[in-house]
Design a protein around this motif. Structure first.
Motif, PDB file in Angstrom:
ATOM      1  N   PRO A 234       0.764  -1.244   0.016  1.00  0.00           N
ATOM      2  CA  PRO A 234       0.129   0.189   0.148  1.00  0.00           C
ATOM      3  C   PRO A 234       0.759   1.295  -0.075  1.00  0.00           C
ATOM      4  CG  PRO A 234      -0.998  -1.700   1.344  1.00  0.00           C
ATOM      5  CD  PRO A 234       0.141  -2.264   1.072  1.00  0.00           C
ATOM      6  N   LEU A 235       1.810   1.234   0.807  1.00  0.00           N
ATOM      7  CA  LEU A 235       2.917   2.249   0.670  1.00  0.00           C
ATOM      8  C   LEU A 235       3.360   2.728  -0.430  1.00  0.00           C
ATOM      9  CD1 LEU A 235       3.914   4.910   2.324  1.00  0.00           C
ATOM     10  CD2 LEU A 235       5.863   3.443   3.009  1.00  0.00           C
ATOM     11  N   ALA A 236       3.846   1.467  -1.220  1.00  0.00           N
ATOM     12  CA  ALA A 236       4.645   1.743  -2.653  1.00  0.00           C
ATOM     13  C   ALA A 236       3.604   2.366  -3.768  1.00  0.00           C
ATOM     14  CB  ALA A 236       4.900   0.305  -3.079  1.00  0.00           C
ATOM     15  N   VAL A 237       2.374   1.757  -3.412  1.00  0.00           N
ATOM     16  CA  VAL A 237       1.183   2.265  -4.472  1.00  0.00           C
ATOM     17  C   VAL A 237       1.125   3.971  -4.317  1.00  0.00           C
ATOM     18  CG1 VAL A 237      -1.003   2.194  -5.054  1.00  0.00           C
ATOM     19  CG2 VAL A 237       0.227   0.255  -4.791  1.00  0.00           C
ATOM     20  N   TRP A 238       0.978   4.254  -2.776  1.00  0.00           N
ATOM     21  CA  TRP A 238       0.576   5.771  -2.601  1.00  0.00           C
ATOM     22  C   TRP A 238       1.972   6.227  -3.033  1.00  0.00           C
ATOM     23  CZ3 TRP A 238       2.888   9.422   0.275  1.00  0.00           C
ATOM     24  CH2 TRP A 238       2.170  10.775   0.307  1.00  0.00           C
ATOM     25  N   LEU A 239       2.984   5.851  -2.878  1.00  0.00           N
ATOM     26  CA  LEU A 239       4.319   6.727  -3.296  1.00  0.00           C
ATOM     27  C   LEU A 239       4.220   6.810  -4.743  1.00  0.00           C
ATOM     28  CD1 LEU A 239       7.106   5.296  -0.709  1.00  0.00           C
ATOM     29  CD2 LEU A 239       5.927   7.760  -0.848  1.00  0.00           C
ATOM     30  N   GLY A 240       3.517   5.818  -5.554  1.00  0.00           N
ATOM     31  CA  GLY A 240       3.644   5.742  -6.877  1.00  0.00           C
ATOM     32  C   GLY A 240       2.536   6.731  -7.707  1.00  0.00           C
ATOM     33  N   SER A 241       1.627   7.198  -6.791  1.00  0.00           N
ATOM     34  CA  SER A 241       0.661   7.982  -7.134  1.00  0.00           C
ATOM     35  C   SER A 241       0.811   9.400  -7.370  1.00  0.00           C
ATOM     36  CB  SER A 241      -0.772   7.753  -6.276  1.00  0.00           C
ATOM     37  OG  SER A 241      -0.487   8.578  -5.031  1.00  0.00           O
ATOM     38  N   ALA A 242       0.014  10.198  -7.961  1.00  0.00           N
ATOM     39  CA  ALA A 242      -0.035  11.665  -8.175  1.00  0.00           C
ATOM     40  C   ALA A 242       0.070  12.271  -6.605  1.00  0.00           C
ATOM     41  CB  ALA A 242      -1.073  12.232  -8.785  1.00  0.00           C
ATOM     42  N   GLU A 243      -0.877  11.785  -5.749  1.00  0.00           N
ATOM     43  CA  GLU A 243      -0.876  12.240  -4.294  1.00  0.00           C
ATOM     44  C   GLU A 243       0.634  12.505  -3.516  1.00  0.00           C
ATOM     45  OE1 GLU A 243      -3.333  10.379  -1.565  1.00  0.00           O
ATOM     46  OE2 GLU A 243      -5.172  10.495  -3.162  1.00  0.00           O
ATOM     47  N   SER A 244       1.646  11.785  -4.190  1.00  0.00           N
ATOM     48  CA  SER A 244       2.958  12.069  -3.284  1.00  0.00           C
ATOM     49  C   SER A 244       3.634  13.020  -3.845  1.00  0.00           C
ATOM     50  CB  SER A 244       3.403  10.384  -3.255  1.00  0.00           C
ATOM     51  OG  SER A 244       3.793  10.053  -4.539  1.00  0.00           O
ATOM     52  N   ALA A 245       3.478  13.784  -4.694  1.00  0.00           N
ATOM     53  CA  ALA A 245       4.266  14.635  -5.267  1.00  0.00           C
ATOM     54  C   ALA A 245       4.973  15.680  -4.307  1.00  0.00           C
ATOM     55  CB  ALA A 245       3.482  15.653  -6.220  1.00  0.00           C
ATOM     56  N   ASP A 246       4.699  15.793  -3.183  1.00  0.00           N
ATOM     57  CA  ASP A 246       5.559  16.594  -2.262  1.00  0.00           C
ATOM     58  C   ASP A 246       6.632  15.836  -1.327  1.00  0.00           C
ATOM     59  OD1 ASP A 246       4.287  18.998  -3.240  1.00  0.00           O
ATOM     60  OD2 ASP A 246       2.688  18.745  -1.827  1.00  0.00           O
ATOM     61  N   VAL A 247       6.565  14.512  -1.737  1.00  0.00           N
ATOM     62  CA  VAL A 247       7.410  13.663  -0.943  1.00  0.00           C
ATOM     63  C   VAL A 247       8.880  13.083  -1.750  1.00  0.00           C
ATOM     64  CG1 VAL A 247       7.458  11.578   0.559  1.00  0.00           C
ATOM     65  CG2 VAL A 247       5.456  13.094   0.468  1.00  0.00           C
TER      66      VAL A 247
END
Length: 304
Positions: A234-247
């Motif tokens: 789940p964290l890998a998917v979130w980091l791969g999404s557009a939502e993680s642009a600031d991280v």
């Protein structure tokens, strides 16, 4: 398909035939991504087996209604890593996410570790991360210069062994520490091209960890398997999404339901004499500095 967090994003997952990589590939597909499932098909020590785990995972994704492509490119081969990126762009029209996960182990105590065992682990883990990252980065740079600024992500795979060390795994620990260092440099260099680069340090049941963490591998009776590789994805998917642009430039530890941010090397207490030190002066200086600094975390495998 899933929650659509990565809908239509094109994702490469290396070492995706089994374990954590397989879980990543399935999770990205469930989130709507088109996935390149890369796995050369080798035994745990890196020797070739002739198996087709990448094709098996592609079939699983297809059965779940997703879109995937199998790849058997050797990511530690510089030209093959280029072909992996090129084939992905040709097949799916672009590349949005690179998940570097491929690895092997050759565990041995340092005084018994052979040069070939050192080189094999460095090749797959560290060179394998570098080669794919280098070619994907070049692709994204070209896209940015052409006026098509990417919204791209890289998720590397470090380890608690790389962050803290692990007895009997000097080669693996050094490679995983190198990946953490590579991550922060790549994050700094690729930010201008619309690329974020982060790493995860997972703790889960895989072929590489079953001997090291044998006492933690028992499946629980309460319904939650804290060591299941699917907990990491789940964290890998979130980091791969557009939502993680600031991280970017971060390393996250993941185990079961726990997520934490690893603290990197930092500048600590200091003393400045303003001139060159005499060696005889430094004993009390170092003692005072260590007294002011936090104690280091223990190395995995060291009894307390």
């Amino acid at each position: 398909m899933g929650n659509g967090l990565c809908r239509d994003r094109v994702v490469i997952v290396t070492g995706a035939g089994r374990g954590i990589g397989r879980a990543h590939a399935l999770a990205f597909a469930d989130a709507g991504a088109r996935v390149v499932v890369n796995d050369v098909g080798v035994a745990l020590d890196g020797s070739r087996t002739g198996e087709g785990p990448a094709a098996d995972v592609v079939a699983e994704i297809a059965d779940r209604g997703g879109t995937a492509l199998a790849s058997t490119h050797d990511v530690a081969d510089f030209d093959a890593a280029q072909a992996l990126v090129d084939d992905t762009v040709e097949r799916f029209g672009g590349l949005d996410v690179l998940v570097n996960n491929a690895g092997v182990v050759r565990d041995r105590m340092l005084v018994n570790l052979g040069a070939d065992e050192w080189d094999a682990v460095m090749r797959v883990h560290l060179r394998g991360h570098f080669a794919t990252l280098r070619h994907a980065g070049a692709y994204w740079r070209a896209e940015s210069k052409a006026g098509r600024t990417p919204d791209a992500r890289v998720i590397n795979t470090s380890s608690g062994a790389g962050l803290l060390g692990s007895v009997g795994q000097a080669n693996y620990s050094a490679a995983k520490a190198g990946i953490a260092g590579l991550t922060v440099v790549a994050a700094a260099e690729l930010a201008r091209y619309g690329v974020t680069v982060n790493a995860i340090a997972p703790s889960a049941r895989t072929r590489m960890t079953e001997d090291v963490f044998a006492d933690m591998m028992a499946r629980p009776d309460d319904g939650f398997d804290a060591m299941a590789p699917e907990n990491v994805s789940p964290l890998a998917v979130w980091l791969g999404s557009a939502e993680s642009a600031d991280v970017t430039g971060r390393v996250f530890e993941v185990e079961g339901g726990k997520v934490s941010v690893a603290q990197s090397w930092r500048h600590g207490p200091e003393v400045d004499k303003g001139a060159r030190w005499d060696p005889a002066e430094l004993g009390p200086v170092v003692t005072d500095l260590l007294a002011k600094a936090p104690a280091p975390e223990p190395v995995y495998g060291v009894g307390g």
